[in-house]
Motif scaffolding. Structure first.
Motif, PDB file in Angstrom:
ATOM      1  N   GLN A  56      34.964  39.616  46.381  1.00 51.54           N
ATOM      2  CA  GLN A  56      36.337  40.292  47.789  1.00 51.54           C
ATOM      3  C   GLN A  56      36.935  38.459  48.402  1.00 51.54           C
ATOM      4  O   GLN A  56      37.628  37.349  48.137  1.00 51.54           O
ATOM      5  CB  GLN A  56      36.309  40.752  48.843  1.00 51.54           C
ATOM      6  N   GLN A  57      35.549  38.208  49.140  1.00 48.91           N
ATOM      7  CA  GLN A  57      35.734  36.489  49.673  1.00 48.91           C
ATOM      8  C   GLN A  57      35.690  35.605  48.632  1.00 48.91           C
ATOM      9  O   GLN A  57      36.288  34.367  48.667  1.00 48.91           O
ATOM     10  CB  GLN A  57      34.637  35.660  50.630  1.00 48.91           C
ATOM     11  N   GLY A  58      35.385  35.669  46.527  1.00 48.88           N
ATOM     12  CA  GLY A  58      35.103  35.080  46.220  1.00 48.88           C
ATOM     13  C   GLY A  58      36.531  34.831  45.122  1.00 48.88           C
ATOM     14  O   GLY A  58      36.983  33.706  45.155  1.00 48.88           O
ATOM     15  N   LEU A  59      37.173  35.876  45.490  1.00 55.06           N
ATOM     16  CA  LEU A  59      38.239  35.724  44.852  1.00 55.06           C
ATOM     17  C   LEU A  59      39.749  35.754  45.646  1.00 55.06           C
ATOM     18  O   LEU A  59      40.917  35.940  45.178  1.00 55.06           O
ATOM     19  CB  LEU A  59      38.511  37.695  44.056  1.00 55.06           C
ATOM     20  N   PHE A  60      39.292  35.559  47.011  1.00 58.33           N
ATOM     21  CA  PHE A  60      40.768  35.495  48.178  1.00 58.33           C
ATOM     22  C   PHE A  60      41.271  34.327  47.259  1.00 58.33           C
ATOM     23  O   PHE A  60      42.357  34.203  48.049  1.00 58.33           O
ATOM     24  CB  PHE A  60      39.999  35.426  49.390  1.00 58.33           C
ATOM     25  N   VAL A  61      41.018  33.158  46.480  1.00 65.35           N
ATOM     26  CA  VAL A  61      41.958  31.875  46.098  1.00 65.35           C
ATOM     27  C   VAL A  61      42.623  32.281  45.247  1.00 65.35           C
ATOM     28  O   VAL A  61      43.803  32.237  44.996  1.00 65.35           O
ATOM     29  CB  VAL A  61      40.903  31.433  45.860  1.00 65.35           C
ATOM     30  N   VAL A 103      33.292  49.207  43.163  1.00 65.78           N
ATOM     31  CA  VAL A 103      32.748  48.041  44.844  1.00 65.78           C
ATOM     32  C   VAL A 103      33.831  46.650  44.095  1.00 65.78           C
ATOM     33  O   VAL A 103      33.980  45.449  45.132  1.00 65.78           O
ATOM     34  CB  VAL A 103      31.205  47.764  45.213  1.00 65.78           C
ATOM     35  N   LEU A 104      33.573  46.453  42.945  1.00 60.35           N
ATOM     36  CA  LEU A 104      34.187  45.257  42.927  1.00 60.35           C
ATOM     37  C   LEU A 104      35.553  45.376  42.530  1.00 60.35           C
ATOM     38  O   LEU A 104      36.180  44.294  42.839  1.00 60.35           O
ATOM     39  CB  LEU A 104      33.769  44.286  41.411  1.00 60.35           C
ATOM     40  N   LEU A 105      36.326  46.364  42.234  1.00 57.95           N
ATOM     41  CA  LEU A 105      37.193  47.023  42.519  1.00 57.95           C
ATOM     42  C   LEU A 105      37.944  46.819  43.930  1.00 57.95           C
ATOM     43  O   LEU A 105      38.866  46.581  44.318  1.00 57.95           O
ATOM     44  CB  LEU A 105      37.975  48.228  42.109  1.00 57.95           C
ATOM     45  N   PHE A 108      38.635  43.280  45.085  1.00 55.32           N
ATOM     46  CA  PHE A 108      39.269  42.397  44.306  1.00 55.32           C
ATOM     47  C   PHE A 108      40.831  42.972  44.986  1.00 55.32           C
ATOM     48  O   PHE A 108      41.131  41.806  45.190  1.00 55.32           O
ATOM     49  CB  PHE A 108      39.394  42.526  43.051  1.00 55.32           C
ATOM     50  N   ALA A 109      40.794  44.110  45.839  1.00 49.62           N
ATOM     51  CA  ALA A 109      41.604  44.362  46.492  1.00 49.62           C
ATOM     52  C   ALA A 109      41.754  43.809  47.800  1.00 49.62           C
ATOM     53  O   ALA A 109      43.231  43.120  47.692  1.00 49.62           O
ATOM     54  CB  ALA A 109      41.712  46.510  46.695  1.00 49.62           C
TER      55      ALA A 109
END
Length: 409
Positions: A56-61, A103-105, A108-109
């Protein structure tokens, strides 16, 4: 204040409320489900929670950059659809690989819809400030209040649904996002005036060269790792004190109720007296004090209702710290971002912070399982926000600037 907000700002704030109702109906109970019903070891539970946060936080970018390029609406709608699928999957996941995928999905959502909503709220808050309505932190504080109102309602809903089973809570969370998706298909504008499209490429280098922004990310990451202990260290402490997870929902409700009742007064007080750096520093000190309270009480080994008092003190101090840290950090980002790339910078703040959470979460899980003297894990956790004080960027030169003002500095 509410009547002065534009219809778009009102929609964004109510969106944050709905997001958190669905999210917190499930997340506070995930650690116990993994460790209890699925029998995962403490380090693996910590890893799963850390991967959830990082995805979540890591892919906010990624979500922030896509928002800059494609606009708010398509990114939010896609994120909602993925969250529905993720919660449905988690409700039926029983093997480790399946839980990890779910949890990864789910993470990422949120990496799609959250930076879209947060960056546009920050952009609209700057316009609101420039229109003479007051400091932008008040809008961002109201955004936080809405989120915490959802975080207050969500765990109570989840606790009721857990009387059936964890799967029911997951499906109810998915149902909330079905309603959010339907509402935004109808209400979210296809084009927001004043937004300019920026290319996806070319912004990462500027972010990584912006030392003041990276320093802010380091401090915010330490706060986020500390806040993540609501889902890892706090459940373990509640289980130790009472032999049950039942009080956990009430402690989450306490945190959310404090934000709902006190966030706006605290933000008003801080806006009159503290610049963003001092506000962040004060918040980190309060977070450290929360861990210290539990560390001081752990050697006594209190149980029952009395054993919950240190945990409640931790929740109160952590929440007070959150009230200072979050609006100040969000209000600072537009002053550091380049023109047209507020989504990227908003996302990068969470992504870089999420990386720190990923690195720290497994270590925290092992720390809590490591057989150390009772106070030691909590003392180590207290040191994290104190060390973060050293990472704070220098005092902002032009507080209250708008997006893109950092380019001149």
């Amino acid at each position: 204040m509410w009547p002065t907000l534009s219809p778009l700002l009102r929609l964004l704030i109510l969106t944050q409320l709905a997001f958190n109702v669905g999210f917190f109906a499930v997340l506070p109970f995930l650690a116990e489900h993994l460790g209890g019903a699925l029998g995962m070891a403490g380090w693996l539970v910590g890893l799963v929670l850390g991967l959830r946060t990082f995805s979540q936080q890591g892919l906010f970018v990624v979500g922030g950059a896509l928002t800059d390029r494609h606009g708010v609406r398509p990114v939010v709608l896609t994120g909602c659809a993925l969250r529905i699928a993720g919660f449905g999957w988690l409700g039926y996941a029983e093997r480790t690989w399946s839980v990890l995928g779910a949890v990864l999905l789910i993470g990422f959502a949120a990496a799609l819809f959250s930076p879209a909503v947060e960056s546009e709220t920050a952009r609209q808050a700057v316009h609101w400030e420039r229109a003479g309505h007051g400091p932008r932190t008040r809008v961002l504080a109201l955004f936080t209040v809405a989120g915490q109102a959802g975080a207050f309602t969500g765990p109570l809903l989840g606790a009721l649904l857990l009387a059936v089973d964890f799967r029911t809570a997951c499906l109810a969370g998915a149902g909330v996002f079905v309603l959010v998706l339907a509402g935004h298909l109808r209400l979210l504008p296809r084009h927001i005036p004043g937004r300019t499209r920026a290319p996806v490429r070319g912004g990462a280098g500027a972010v990584l060269r912006n030392r003041r922004f990276l320093a802010l990310c380091g401090a915010y990451g330490a706060y986020l790792l500390s806040y993540n202990q609501l889902y890892l260290a706090l459940p373990a402490e509640v289980e130790r004190a009472t032999g049950s997870q039942a009080p956990l929902a009430w402690l989450f409700a306490l945190s959310s109720l404090l934000v709902v009742l006190a966030q706006l007064p605290v933000t008003h007080w801080a806006a009159e007296r503290l610049d963003p750096r001092r506000c962040l520093a004060a918040g980190l000190l309060l977070v450290a004090a929360g861990f210290a309270v539990v560390a001081a009480a752990r050697p006594a080994g209190w149980t029952g209702a009395g054993g919950l008092v240190p945990a409640a003190g931790f929740v109160v101090l952590l929440t007070l710290g959150q009230m200072l840290v979050v609006p100040a950090a969000r209000a600072w980002v537009p002053d550091l971002a380049e023109d047209g790339r507020l989504g990227l910078y908003t996302g990068a703040l969470s992504s870089l912070s999420g990386l720190l959470v990923l690195l720290g979460s497994s270590a925290t899980g092992a720390l809590l399982d490591g057989g150390l003297p009772p106070a030691v894990p909590w003392l180590i956790l207290a040191a994290v926000p104190l060390l973060a004080l050293c990472a704070l960027p220098r005092r902002p030169e032009h507080p209250g600037g708008g997006p893109g003002t950092a380019a001149a500095r």
